[in-house]
Design an enzyme around this catalytic site. Structure first.
Site, PDB file in Angstrom:
ATOM      1  N   SER A  75      -2.883   7.744   5.438  1.00  0.00           N
ATOM      2  CA  SER A  75      -2.649   7.030   6.701  1.00  0.00           C
ATOM      3  C   SER A  75      -3.275   7.807   7.856  1.00  0.00           C
ATOM      4  O   SER A  75      -4.490   7.975   7.924  1.00  0.00           O
ATOM      5  CB  SER A  75      -1.145   6.808   6.897  1.00  0.00           C
ATOM      6  OG  SER A  75      -0.898   5.979   8.010  1.00  0.00           O
ATOM      7  N   HIS A 181       0.999  -0.479   8.379  1.00  0.00           N
ATOM      8  CA  HIS A 181       0.183  -0.946   7.251  1.00  0.00           C
ATOM      9  C   HIS A 181       0.650  -2.311   6.741  1.00  0.00           C
ATOM     10  O   HIS A 181       0.705  -2.557   5.538  1.00  0.00           O
ATOM     11  CB  HIS A 181       0.183   0.100   6.124  1.00  0.00           C
ATOM     12  CG  HIS A 181      -0.368   1.414   6.566  1.00  0.00           C
ATOM     13  ND1 HIS A 181      -1.706   1.591   6.852  1.00  0.00           N
ATOM     14  CD2 HIS A 181       0.235   2.603   6.819  1.00  0.00           C
ATOM     15  CE1 HIS A 181      -1.898   2.843   7.252  1.00  0.00           C
ATOM     16  NE2 HIS A 181      -0.737   3.465   7.240  1.00  0.00           N
TER      17      HIS A 181
END
Length: 293
Positions: A75, A181
């Site tokens: 991430s 996400h």
């Protein structure tokens, strides 16, 4: 979390990032309280900055003399990986991270969301649990038996119940600032795209295994980072890509040791080390010598 590093020469990067972003990064790393750091816009910039301090400290402790096969970041960590791979300077990376954090904060405030870890269930069954629920999506495929879902609070709760019915061993709610996400980050993606279009990326000097497709890249990072914001992090598959390329030694640089744990669960026979505090540098050379052998 940055206090142990303030006397290390690598701390100098913090001033550069403060100048680049117009934020007091040193204060975030040494004086901010937990409530301040829970805010996405603060947490992301602080974690990125500390990861760069640790990267530069590791390089000065021997990492710069060891060939690196590839890099990857989970991430937000993908931005640090891109700096490590020479794809973007630290200052430009910090401006992107600041824009990303602001955009995600704004999106999360407008459409509150949450995340939860589903333990002991295969990714396809987690996807099935989310498929029948409005407002829930798989967000992180971290390691065998560990998949994170994201969405609205009601959606995540319903998907968690469905996952339990399918055999999940445990559901762990995560303390996060939004449904990262997932499609709920679409407004943030549009804002991040503007910052990405103004950034200049170089071709990476080593392979960067991207979150969105678990494939190795040397360019195309504008699109990959844009898609990453609303797409699942395919970390388990990314580790498989590294292992298939012959990587046996994995070095985690940054606060915490969670990624090392994921490597242990995913890559059989892997050798792992992490640098999170200055004391961890003491054993770095032995690890690096083993990696060179």
């Amino acid at each position: 979390m940055g206090a142990p590093w303030t006397d290390h020469p690598a701390w100098a990067v913090v001033d550069r990032l403060s100048d680049a972003t117009g934020r007091d990064v040193a204060e975030l790393l040494t004086g901010a309280d937990a409530e301040t750091l829970r805010a996405t816009r603060n947490a992301q910039l602080a974690a990125f900055a500390l990861s760069l301090v640790i990267l530069y400290a590791a390089r000065s402790s021997g990492l710069e003399y060891v060939p690196v096969a590839a890099v990857a970041g989970h991430s937000l960590g993908e931005y640090t990986a891109l700096v490590a791979a020479g794809a973007i300077p630290a200052e430009a990376g910090s401006r992107l991270v600041a824009a990303r954090g602001d955009a995600m904060q704004e999106a999360a405030d407008a459409a509150p969301g949450t995340m939860a870890a589903v333990l002991g269930l295969d990714p396809d069954l987690v996807a099935s649990a989310c498929a029948g629920v409005e407002g829930a999506w798989p967000a992180n495929d971290n390691a065998p038996g560990q998949v994170v879902i994201a969405g609205t609070p009601a959606g995540v709760e319903q998907a968690a119940e469905a996952a339990k019915a399918l055999g999940a061993k445990r559901i762990m709610p995560l303390v996060v600032g939004g449904a990262f996400h997932s499609p709920l980050m679409a407004p943030a993606q549009r804002r991040l795209d503007a910052a990405l279009s103004a950034a200049h990326f170089h071709d990476a000097t080593v392979d960067v295994v991207a979150n969105v497709d678990a494939s190795a890249h040397r360019d195309g990072f504008t699109d990959l980072l844009s898609r990453q914001l609303v797409s699942p992090v395919r970390w388990r598959e990314s580790l498989g890509t590294l292992a298939s390329a012959g990587v046996t030694h994995f070095l985690e640089l940054g606060p915490g040791t969670e990624l090392s744990g994921m490597v242990k669960r995913t890559v059989e026979g892997s050798v792992r080390a992490n640098v999170a505090a200055p004391g961890d540098l003491d054993g770095l050379m032995a690890f690096l010598e083993g990696a060179r052998a």
